[in-house]
Design an enzyme around this catalytic site. Structure first.
Site, mmCIF file in Angstrom:
data_model
loop_
_atom_site.group_PDB
_atom_site.id
_atom_site.type_symbol
_atom_site.label_atom_id
_atom_site.label_comp_id
_atom_site.label_asym_id
_atom_site.label_seq_id
_atom_site.Cartn_x
_atom_site.Cartn_y
_atom_site.Cartn_z
ATOM 1 C CB SER A 117 -21.097 82.995 -36.767
ATOM 2 O OG SER A 117 -22.165 82.304 -37.199
ATOM 3 C CB THR A 118 -23.551 79.310 -33.232
ATOM 4 O OG1 THR A 118 -23.976 79.019 -34.558
ATOM 5 C CG2 THR A 118 -24.723 78.955 -32.177
ATOM 6 C CE1 TYR A 119 -21.120 77.083 -28.143
ATOM 7 C CE2 TYR A 119 -20.109 76.268 -30.078
ATOM 8 C CZ TYR A 119 -20.973 76.093 -28.901
ATOM 9 O OH TYR A 119 -21.398 74.901 -28.505
ATOM 10 C CB ALA A 120 -18.498 84.513 -32.723
ATOM 11 N NE ARG A 121 -23.789 85.487 -35.756
ATOM 12 C CZ ARG A 121 -24.358 85.944 -36.788
ATOM 13 N NH1 ARG A 121 -25.357 86.685 -36.471
ATOM 14 N NH2 ARG A 121 -23.777 85.933 -38.090
ATOM 15 C CB THR A 140 -4.994 71.703 -27.337
ATOM 16 O OG1 THR A 140 -4.669 70.359 -27.053
ATOM 17 C CG2 THR A 140 -5.375 72.555 -26.194
ATOM 18 C CD GLU A 142 -5.911 77.569 -27.270
ATOM 19 O OE1 GLU A 142 -6.201 78.126 -28.153
ATOM 20 O OE2 GLU A 142 -4.951 76.659 -27.246
ATOM 21 C CD GLN A 161 -15.789 77.078 -41.610
ATOM 22 O OE1 GLN A 161 -15.051 77.926 -42.570
ATOM 23 N NE2 GLN A 161 -16.909 76.535 -41.625
ATOM 24 C CD GLN A 184 -2.002 68.731 -29.307
ATOM 25 O OE1 GLN A 184 -0.998 69.281 -28.591
ATOM 26 N NE2 GLN A 184 -3.151 69.345 -29.443
#
Length: 192
Positions: A117-121, A140, A142, A161, A184
């Site tokens: 959520s830190t990045y999503a926000r 990998t 994206e 997560q 990979q």
């Protein structure tokens, strides 16, 4: 069923075949390494595992003017680079990265990835396909910056997560069918 912390920990502390390596058996929010010591959390959570971001990335060369075709990909279109502490992603930018942790999926467990959520926000979208039973390797990831501002993602800190689901063992695992992304290493481009 979704696996709880104690079940994930048991799978990751198997000496012969740990599901996640290196495994952090608790959630880390402070590590003393960053400027103020605080980090975007990583490690074991109640019902998942917050994986960390490695320092390796691939991005489309900004001088490329063609079409990226996953069925006929020219790997030279992607530039490989490393970042020491963080990567700044431009508005509407896209980059490939990978987890710091290596995963070895049991034959009865599948993992699904979610953004933190830190990045999503901040408008950062993290994409990855499910990790199938029997799959092994570094995942990998994206990243897309959907905001109109530059956005920063931090190396060595929590980036996404994974939630683990257990079912009956499948008849044919990813390893059994010689999946094209098996074992990979590094940031891996699309394969046919």
């Amino acid at each position: 069923m979704i696996l709880a912390d104690h079940q994930i920990k048991a799978l990751c502390e198997k000496p012969e075949r740990a599901m996640i390596f290196p495994f952090v058996p608790c959630q880390v929010r402070y590590d003393g390494l960053s400027e103020d010591g605080h980090v975007i959390s990583y490690g074991l959570t109640s019902y998942g595992y917050d994986a960390r971001l490695s320092s390796e990335f691939k991005v489309v060369d900004r001088n490329f003017r063609g079409t990226i075709d996953p069925k006929n990909l020219d790997p030279s279109v992607f530039l490989t680079f490393t970042a020491d502490r963080y990567l700044e992603l431009p508005p509407n930018g896209f980059v490939l990265g990978r987890t710091l942790e290596r995963f070895v999926m049991p034959p009865d467990v599948v993992a699904v990835c979610y953004a933190k959520s830190t990045y999503a926000r901040c408008g950062i979208v993290v994409g990855v396909t499910p990790i199938e039973p029997g799959w092994e390797g570094y995942v990998t990831l994206e990243f897309s910056n959907t905001s109109s501002a530059w956005a920063r993602i931090y190396v060595g800190e929590g980036i996404c997560q994974f939630r683990f689901h257990r079912g009956e063992p499948c008849t044919v695992t990813y390893a059994d069918r010689d999946g094209k992304y098996q074992n990979q290493v590094g940031v891996v481009l699309p394969r046919m």
